[in-house]
Design a protein around this motif. Structure first.
Motif, PDB file in Angstrom:
ATOM      1  N   TRP A  55       0.815  -1.267   0.017  1.00  0.00           N
ATOM      2  CA  TRP A  55      -0.398   0.202   0.305  1.00  0.00           C
ATOM      3  C   TRP A  55       0.995   1.408  -0.089  1.00  0.00           C
ATOM      4  O   TRP A  55       1.530   1.890   0.704  1.00  0.00           O
ATOM      5  N   LYS A  56       0.461   2.105  -1.349  1.00  0.00           N
ATOM      6  CA  LYS A  56       1.499   3.282  -0.921  1.00  0.00           C
ATOM      7  C   LYS A  56       1.224   5.072  -0.311  1.00  0.00           C
ATOM      8  O   LYS A  56      -0.325   4.853   0.352  1.00  0.00           O
ATOM      9  N   TYR A  61       1.008   9.226  -2.793  1.00  0.00           N
ATOM     10  CA  TYR A  61       0.300   8.602  -3.486  1.00  0.00           C
ATOM     11  C   TYR A  61       0.314   9.380  -4.771  1.00  0.00           C
ATOM     12  O   TYR A  61      -0.105   9.112  -5.807  1.00  0.00           O
ATOM     13  N   LEU A  80      -2.476   1.576  -6.197  1.00  0.00           N
ATOM     14  CA  LEU A  80      -2.584   2.380  -4.827  1.00  0.00           C
ATOM     15  C   LEU A  80      -1.012   1.568  -4.085  1.00  0.00           C
ATOM     16  O   LEU A  80      -1.189   1.751  -3.209  1.00  0.00           O
ATOM     17  N   TYR A  81      -0.120   0.693  -4.843  1.00  0.00           N
ATOM     18  CA  TYR A  81       0.872   0.135  -4.314  1.00  0.00           C
ATOM     19  C   TYR A  81       1.960   0.802  -4.899  1.00  0.00           C
ATOM     20  O   TYR A  81       2.232   1.965  -5.774  1.00  0.00           O
ATOM     21  N   SER A 282      -9.178   1.640   4.232  1.00  0.00           N
ATOM     22  CA  SER A 282      -8.800   3.002   3.954  1.00  0.00           C
ATOM     23  C   SER A 282      -9.511   3.811   2.447  1.00  0.00           C
ATOM     24  O   SER A 282     -10.296   3.376   1.645  1.00  0.00           O
ATOM     25  N   ARG A 284      -7.889   4.944  -0.213  1.00  0.00           N
ATOM     26  CA  ARG A 284      -7.386   4.120  -1.530  1.00  0.00           C
ATOM     27  C   ARG A 284      -8.519   3.251  -1.851  1.00  0.00           C
ATOM     28  O   ARG A 284      -9.106   3.119  -3.343  1.00  0.00           O
ATOM     29  N   CYS A 285      -9.136   2.030  -1.457  1.00  0.00           N
ATOM     30  CA  CYS A 285      -9.629   1.406  -1.676  1.00  0.00           C
ATOM     31  C   CYS A 285     -11.361   1.532  -1.533  1.00  0.00           C
ATOM     32  O   CYS A 285     -12.456   0.795  -2.400  1.00  0.00           O
ATOM     33  N   CYS A 339      -6.426  -1.557   4.364  1.00  0.00           N
ATOM     34  CA  CYS A 339      -5.185  -0.935   2.868  1.00  0.00           C
ATOM     35  C   CYS A 339      -4.608   0.188   3.181  1.00  0.00           C
ATOM     36  O   CYS A 339      -4.381   1.157   2.462  1.00  0.00           O
ATOM     37  N   GLY A 340      -3.843   0.173   4.316  1.00  0.00           N
ATOM     38  CA  GLY A 340      -2.941   0.574   4.364  1.00  0.00           C
ATOM     39  C   GLY A 340      -3.143   1.554   5.779  1.00  0.00           C
ATOM     40  O   GLY A 340      -2.246   2.505   6.307  1.00  0.00           O
ATOM     41  N   SER A 377       3.818   1.192   5.518  1.00  0.00           N
ATOM     42  CA  SER A 377       2.152   2.655   5.026  1.00  0.00           C
ATOM     43  C   SER A 377       2.049   2.988   5.991  1.00  0.00           C
ATOM     44  O   SER A 377       2.688   3.109   7.183  1.00  0.00           O
TER      45      SER A 377
END
Length: 518
Positions: A55-56, A61, A80-81, A282, A284-285, A339-340, A377
């Motif tokens: 996860w970035k 980002y 996302l990574y 999160s 992100r997702c 998700c980080g 992350s």
């Protein structure tokens, strides 16, 4: 910071709605649970050990060029990574910070563990893993994990690969890779204290299992794994099923219900009942999952958000009671969000969830809680780039130093926005630590203690700050990246203020609580 002469000023400034708790008696608080001495533990993801895309962090980002391809077991947008080199587990600073939280269980698992190939040699990993796998774990990388475990006084927890490369022509799991992995662990001087079979088998989109995998297939494979583990590593505790995504509305994807998994496993199949918990996903997702996903900083101190921990524990405890009665509960992966983590997972705002979750679950007699992650992350306890401790690290350190394994009933709270937890203080016979969390963002509260105490109050200038204050002074490392001595502020018996949006540990050395004498 909180001398007696300032108490009245703090309470006056809080106005007429200030809450008080009277009648607290640490000397007579009854024992209600006993947790593992390694109750507060953490994860290092397998993808950190082998290197790969995880996860970035939000800080980068928008800086990385879009990814074109990926070994991506989640099936989500590769952007996302962020590509990571393998974590340097020999780093002295990382080892010092990790050791200060010990002893712990160190879990090396996660989604990427479901598809990893174990290469029983010290040669560099090939550019592409063997067919049927998503990544390669070399023997030297695994030795690095084992060395880290020894250096930090930890015990190792993991899971096993279950992807296509581990299966025969009928798609039945085989223990060939698992045997190489366990045999190498023993040769390298390590041992596996506990393991799950699959990381999150309910979440088949990321489990690495064949299409259409269900409870029956899981039960078949689990029986093979269980028999193998009992022979190859009989001292290892078997955890399961390791489910996630149930008990609260989570993400709109199909899962295999835990009831199907447990029915497939059969009775008396685990040494401890394990599950994973995230209150949501999160941002992100959430963007990829559609509307009404995720959470916001505004919700971070609300009862609805914090109570999700309780609701999910009760969901899985009911399954434990039905299928594995009497077995201890382990929460083997949790964090601010899946998700980080969100942007504020690395700030003081999330320390309220972190400590409230530990307090709730200790009272529920959950034996172990493993935070995701140590240093990866936005939900990591430690910043992965600088190795600077984040607010949750300091929260974890104070929990470790003041909250022991015997859990006490603190009695009623002064208000709905003040949560109280109590446990015997570690290594101090008779001593009690009271944790008071004031979730009210604008109003102070107070509790009345019948005895003198050392207080440790965490606050921040802004809730979404990465800096945290202990008794009014910023917590940081020394110029040589070492931990400063952390001492409490001596306070006399009487009224103790709880500033708005604050977390306070009161250590009462003179409590002489009978439950804490051992």
């Amino acid at each position: 910071m909180f001398k007696a002469q300032t108490i009245s000023a703090i309470l006056f400034a809080a106005g007429l709605h200030t809450a008080f708790a009277q009648g607290l008696n640490p000397s007579t608080m009854p024992r209600i649970a006993q947790v593992d001495p390694r109750f507060q533990s953490y994860n290092i993801e397998m993808v950190e050990v082998i290197g790969g895309r995880f996860w970035k962090p939000y800080a980068s980002y928008d800086k990385e060029a879009p990814a074109k391809s990926t070994n991506n077991p989640t099936g989500l947008d590769p952007n996302l990574y962020e590509q990571r080199r393998p974590i340097d587990l020999s780093n002295p600073k990382l080892r010092r910070l990790a050791s200060a939280l010990g002893p712990v269980y160190l879990r090396v698992s996660g989604t990427w563990a479901n598809t990893v190939y174990f290469q029983d040699s010290d040669a560099p990993a090939p550019p592409q893993p063997p067919k049927g796998f998503g990544g390669t774990l070399t023997r030297s990388q695994w030795k690095g994990v084992i060395d880290f475990v020894h250096a930090t006084g930890s015990k190792l927890v993991t899971s096993f690969s279950v992807s296509e490369g581990t299966r025969d022509s009928a798609e039945v799991w085989t223990p060939t890779q698992a045997k190489l992995f366990i045999d190498a662990t023993h040769r390298l001087g390590g041992s596996i204290a506990a393991t799950e079979f699959i990381n999150e088998p309910t979440f088949t989109i990321a489990a690495g299992t064949p299409p259409g995998y269900d409870g029956v297939a899981f039960g078949r494979d689990y029986a093979i794994f269980r028999a193998f583990l009992r022979q190859a590593s009989p001292q290892t505790k078997l955890l399961g099923p390791g489910s996630v995504g149930e008990g609260i509305p989570f993400v709109p994807v199909k899962i295999v219900p835990s009831t199907d998994l447990l029915q497939g496993m059969g009775p008396n199949s685990v040494d401890a009942f394990s599950y994973h918990f995230y209150g949501t996903i999160s941002e992100r997702c959430a963007k990829a999952m559609g509307p009404n996903q995720g959470t916001t900083p505004a919700a971070a101190l609300t009862e609805e958000w914090l109570d999700r921990t309780t609701r999910v524990e009760e969901f899985y405890a009911s399954l434990r009671d039905k299928y594995e009665p009497g077995k201890p509960m382990w929460l083997t992966e949790t964090g601010q969000t899946a998700c980080g983590g969100d942007r504020w997972a690395s700030t003081f705002l999330d320390s309220f969830r972190y400590l409230d979750q530990l307090g709730r679950l200790a009272q529920k007699n959950v034996q172990v809680v493993m935070h995701n992650t140590l240093a990866a992350s936005d939900y990591g306890l430690i910043d992965e780039a600088t190795l600077a401790p984040r607010p949750n690290y300091w929260a974890a350190l104070l929990w470790h130093r003041t909250m022991g394994a015997t859990v006490l009933d603190p009695g009623p709270s002064p208000s709905a926005t003040v949560h109280l937890y109590a446990q015997c203080a570690p290594g101090k016979p008779g001593a009690v630590t009271l944790l008071a969390i004031n979730l009210n963002r604008t109003e102070a509260a107070a509790i009345e203690l019948p005895q003198a105490a050392d207080r440790y109050t965490l606050t921040a200038g802004e809730l979404e700050s990465r800096d945290v204050l202990l008794n009014g002074k910023e917590l940081s490392l020394t110029a040589r990246d070492e931990l400063l001595s952390i001492t409490g502020e001596a306070t006399k018996a009487g009224l103790q203020p709880l500033p708005a949006a604050s977390i306070t540990f009161f250590e009462l050395a003179g409590a002489k609580n009978a439950a804490c004498m051992k």
